[in-house]
Design an enzyme around this catalytic site. Structure first.
Site, PDB file in Angstrom:
ATOM      1  N   SER A   1       2.338  -5.725   3.362  1.00  0.00           N
ATOM      2  CA  SER A   1       1.447  -5.151   4.151  1.00  0.00           C
ATOM      3  C   SER A   1       1.483  -5.541   5.849  1.00  0.00           C
ATOM      4  O   SER A   1       2.778  -5.400   6.209  1.00  0.00           O
ATOM      5  CB  SER A   1       0.066  -5.443   3.777  1.00  0.00           C
ATOM      6  OG  SER A   1      -0.988  -4.607   4.470  1.00  0.00           O
TER       7      SER A   1
ATOM      8  N   HIS B   1      -2.539  -1.125  -3.509  1.00  0.00           N
ATOM      9  CA  HIS B   1      -1.985  -1.978  -2.199  1.00  0.00           C
ATOM     10  C   HIS B   1      -1.614  -3.421  -2.791  1.00  0.00           C
ATOM     11  O   HIS B   1      -0.683  -3.777  -1.999  1.00  0.00           O
ATOM     12  CB  HIS B   1      -3.218  -2.002  -1.174  1.00  0.00           C
ATOM     13  CG  HIS B   1      -2.669  -2.558  -0.099  1.00  0.00           C
ATOM     14  ND1 HIS B   1      -1.534  -1.908   0.799  1.00  0.00           N
ATOM     15  CD2 HIS B   1      -3.068  -3.599   0.924  1.00  0.00           C
ATOM     16  CE1 HIS B   1      -1.349  -2.572   2.062  1.00  0.00           C
ATOM     17  NE2 HIS B   1      -2.189  -3.699   1.936  1.00  0.00           N
TER      18      HIS B   1
END
Length: 251
Positions: free
Chosen positions: A94, A227
């Protein structure tokens, strides 16, 4: 755990002195070095894994958090210089993928071209998206984190935990949301991007754009999940990284 050359930025949970290379891991917004503990255990002793600890969390909680990717990359790069006696590869999840990319550029400019860059769960730097999570109130910020399913919702409801994590979380979101890729420089190492098939933050078309940030080869590997696919796919990711790094070092 060993810190090796003295600095506050690097955590080395399972030293692998005989490994032919090192993998440097950069955590997500609000994350810490310990997020990569499981990956470290699976990669040692084949790979010497170093995890980056940003200021403002865990044992660095008394330090002010940094609010720009440039500052994070500059200081992480300085902390890694004593570790360049072996070939390095960089893995970032991320926000950490962008920090890893910026550190890789700095290392290459100094003559240390990484073996590989492994950006995870993040669109390419060239794929800008206007976001303002860092400007929201505390509850809205934590709802955003909870929606990504990377943190236990019970923890986020604990007042003590909220007070502890909010400053670094907001600073990290500000850092990544105000980051702007200026273009121009590309890496001279292969890039292998990793993504969750159902990640709303990293659409696969945007992840494929990492290929434009290297003069060398590009690949994309997609895993089941969102995610934080890495939480459930640690074994598969470790196997992929081990194989890639063995090939890169002639192992």
């Amino acid at each position: 755990m060993s810190k090796g050359p003295a600095n506050d930025w690097i955590r080395r949970f399972k030293p692998a002195e005989q490994a032919p290379c090192r993998l440097i891991c950069f955590p997500h917004a609000g994350g810490s070095a310990s997020y990569f503990y499981g990956l470290t255990q699976r990669l040692a002793p084949a790979v010497d894994v170093l995890s980056v600890q940003y200021p403002g969390r865990q044992d660095r909680s008394a330090e002010p958090s940094l609010e720009s990717v440039t500052d994070l990359a500059d200081l992480a790069y300085g902390a890694l210089k004593p570790w360049t006696d072996k070939p390095l590869a960089l893995f970032g999840h991320s926000m950490g993928a962008v920090v890893a990319f910026e550190v890789a550029l700095r290392l290459a400019a100094d003559g240390t071209v990484p073996l590989r860059l492994f950006p995870s769960g993040r669109r390419a730097p060239s794929r800008f998206r206007e976001e303002n999570v860092h400007l929201r109130d505390d509850d809205a910020l934590l709802r955003e984190v909870a929606s990504l399913a990377g943190t236990d919702s019970a923890l986020l409801a604990d007042p003590d935990v909220r007070r502890m994590i909010l400053p670094s979380l907001r600073a990290d979101y500000r850092a990544i949301e105000t980051y702007r890729h200026t273009g121009g420089k590309r890496l001279d190492c292969p890039v292998l991007a990793l993504a969750g098939a159902d990640d709303p933050k990293a659409p696969l078309d945007d992840v494929r754009a990492w290929g434009g940030h290297t003069t060398q080869g590009f690949e994309l590997r997609v895993f089941s999940g969102g995610h934080f696919y890495l939480n459930d796919e640690t074994a598969a990711v470790a196997a992929l990284l081990r194989s890639e790094l063995a090939a890169a070092t002639g192992g």
